[in-house]
Design an enzyme around this catalytic site. Structure first.
Site, PDB file in Angstrom:
ATOM      1  N   GLY A  79     -31.601  81.687   9.771  1.00  0.00           N
ATOM      2  CA  GLY A  79     -30.188  81.196   9.752  1.00  0.00           C
ATOM      3  C   GLY A  79     -30.042  81.018   8.289  1.00  0.00           C
ATOM      4  O   GLY A  79     -28.886  81.350   7.589  1.00  0.00           O
TER       5      GLY A  79
ATOM      6  N   ASP B 281     -40.427  81.156   3.801  1.00  0.00           N
ATOM      7  CA  ASP B 281     -40.177  80.674   5.047  1.00  0.00           C
ATOM      8  C   ASP B 281     -40.945  81.537   6.218  1.00  0.00           C
ATOM      9  O   ASP B 281     -40.464  82.290   6.496  1.00  0.00           O
ATOM     10  CB  ASP B 281     -38.521  80.666   5.443  1.00  0.00           C
ATOM     11  CG  ASP B 281     -38.005  79.852   6.389  1.00  0.00           C
ATOM     12  OD1 ASP B 281     -38.978  79.796   7.512  1.00  0.00           O
ATOM     13  OD2 ASP B 281     -36.871  79.408   6.380  1.00  0.00           O
TER      14      ASP B 281
ATOM     15  N   HIS C 100     -39.374  84.668  13.223  1.00  0.00           N
ATOM     16  CA  HIS C 100     -38.631  85.661  12.722  1.00  0.00           C
ATOM     17  C   HIS C 100     -39.511  87.211  12.321  1.00  0.00           C
ATOM     18  O   HIS C 100     -39.152  87.807  11.516  1.00  0.00           O
ATOM     19  CB  HIS C 100     -38.196  85.113  11.412  1.00  0.00           C
ATOM     20  CG  HIS C 100     -37.490  83.770  11.595  1.00  0.00           C
ATOM     21  ND1 HIS C 100     -36.153  83.888  12.165  1.00  0.00           N
ATOM     22  CD2 HIS C 100     -37.680  82.722  11.192  1.00  0.00           C
ATOM     23  CE1 HIS C 100     -35.789  82.642  12.212  1.00  0.00           C
ATOM     24  NE2 HIS C 100     -36.513  81.590  11.749  1.00  0.00           N
TER      25      HIS C 100
END
Length: 295
Positions: A183, A160, A165
């Site tokens: 999340g 991801d 992030h």
């Protein structure tokens, strides 16, 4: 997602070490597998938006069978709905993932809120499914765990790669003071807590999960997972950030497959009870058949 953080605790080693006994893929890795399909949303013709304006609102994932440690998987995404939420649009993305034989391994549904794409007069969508904890009832289990300061960078290694992030400048464009934790990483922490306390750390008992993301988590913060068993196989939970007193994950539940050990015990019990009853009444089936055979 914090598995085996204690090197002397072997209970979660099977999720991170390929030579461990009963090596297995932790079930929430199933949300990472279709991440390329998720990234393709930004390339849908006519759907123009700043990727930093996209927020992951809710997630549903169901395993059709335990994730294999080695496989070739194909994910097929489909936009099933786009709802008008006023300040933004809510895009529902369904993703079916199949193995090389064509058998469905897992199903994901991503609910993606895109700021600035609402107000077009469309349908508002159905009321969300409720998985709120029982009112006035204390949690059955509370699990507290601190994330690492570089937790988001570690989680990126799963595939991801959203720069929100990792890159402080990209985080600022999303109106965050610094990069936030995925999340789905918080989601993974909570799932580990449920599997640990209600499934004896056996990921193979995991059936499905549904959760809503309500507040960001910053790497280094402490996650407090509060859990209620509302049926033998359903656990309702929510995740609170200890340092700020806000909930990061709510309206969440995990369904488990029944415990095979418990099922075996229930099956064995009637047989044992019958044997005891026979002994009390003096009836012994084997002796009866022996006498009939002799006759």
């Amino acid at each position: 997602i914090g598995a085996a953080a204690d090197p002397l605790d072997k209970s979660e080693l099977k999720f991170v070490y390929e030579l461990a006994e009963d090596f297995q893929v932790f079930p929430t890795f199933g949300v990472v597998i279709p991440s390329a399909a998720l990234a393709a949303v930004a390339q849908v013709p006519g759907l123009n938006f700043n990727p930093m304006a996209l927020l992951h609102g809710e997630q549903f994932m169901e395993l059709k069978k335990p994730l294999p440690p080695n496989a070739t998987l194909t994910s097929t995404p489909r936009i099933s709905a786009f709802y008008d939420k006023g300040s933004g649009g809510l895009l529902i993305l369904d993703v079916s993932t199949k193995d090389q034989s064509g058998q469905e391994i897992l199903f994901n549904q991503f609910s993606l809120f895109i700021r600035g794409l609402g107000g077009f007069g469309g349908e508002k969508g159905p009321a969300p499914i409720s998985n709120e904890p029982p009112k006035g009832v204390a949690p059955d289990v509370v699990h507290r765990e601190k994330t690492l300061d570089n937790q988001a960078l570690l989680y990126r290694l799963s595939g991801d790669l959203n720069p929100l992030h990792a890159d402080p400048e990209m985080a600022k464009t999303g109106n965050f003071p610094k990069p936030i934790l995925h999340g789905l990483c918080s989601f993974g922490y909570a799932s580990r807590a449920v599997v640990k306390h209600f499934a004896d750390n056996d990921g193979k008992r995991f059936k499905n999960i549904r959760a809503r993301f309500v507040s960001p988590v910053y790497p280094g913060e402490t996650l407090v997972t509060e859990m209620w068993r509302v049926s033998p196989t359903k656990i309702v939970f929510r995740v609170r950030v200890a340092e700020r007193g806000v909930y990061a994950v709510s309206n969440a539940c995990i369904e488990l497959h029944p415990d095979p050990k418990a099922a075996a015990a229930v099956t064995a019990a009637p047989a044992a009870q019958t044997a005891v009853a026979a002994e009390k009444t003096g009836f012994n089936a084997e002796k009866v058949f022996e006498q009939l055979s002799a006759a």
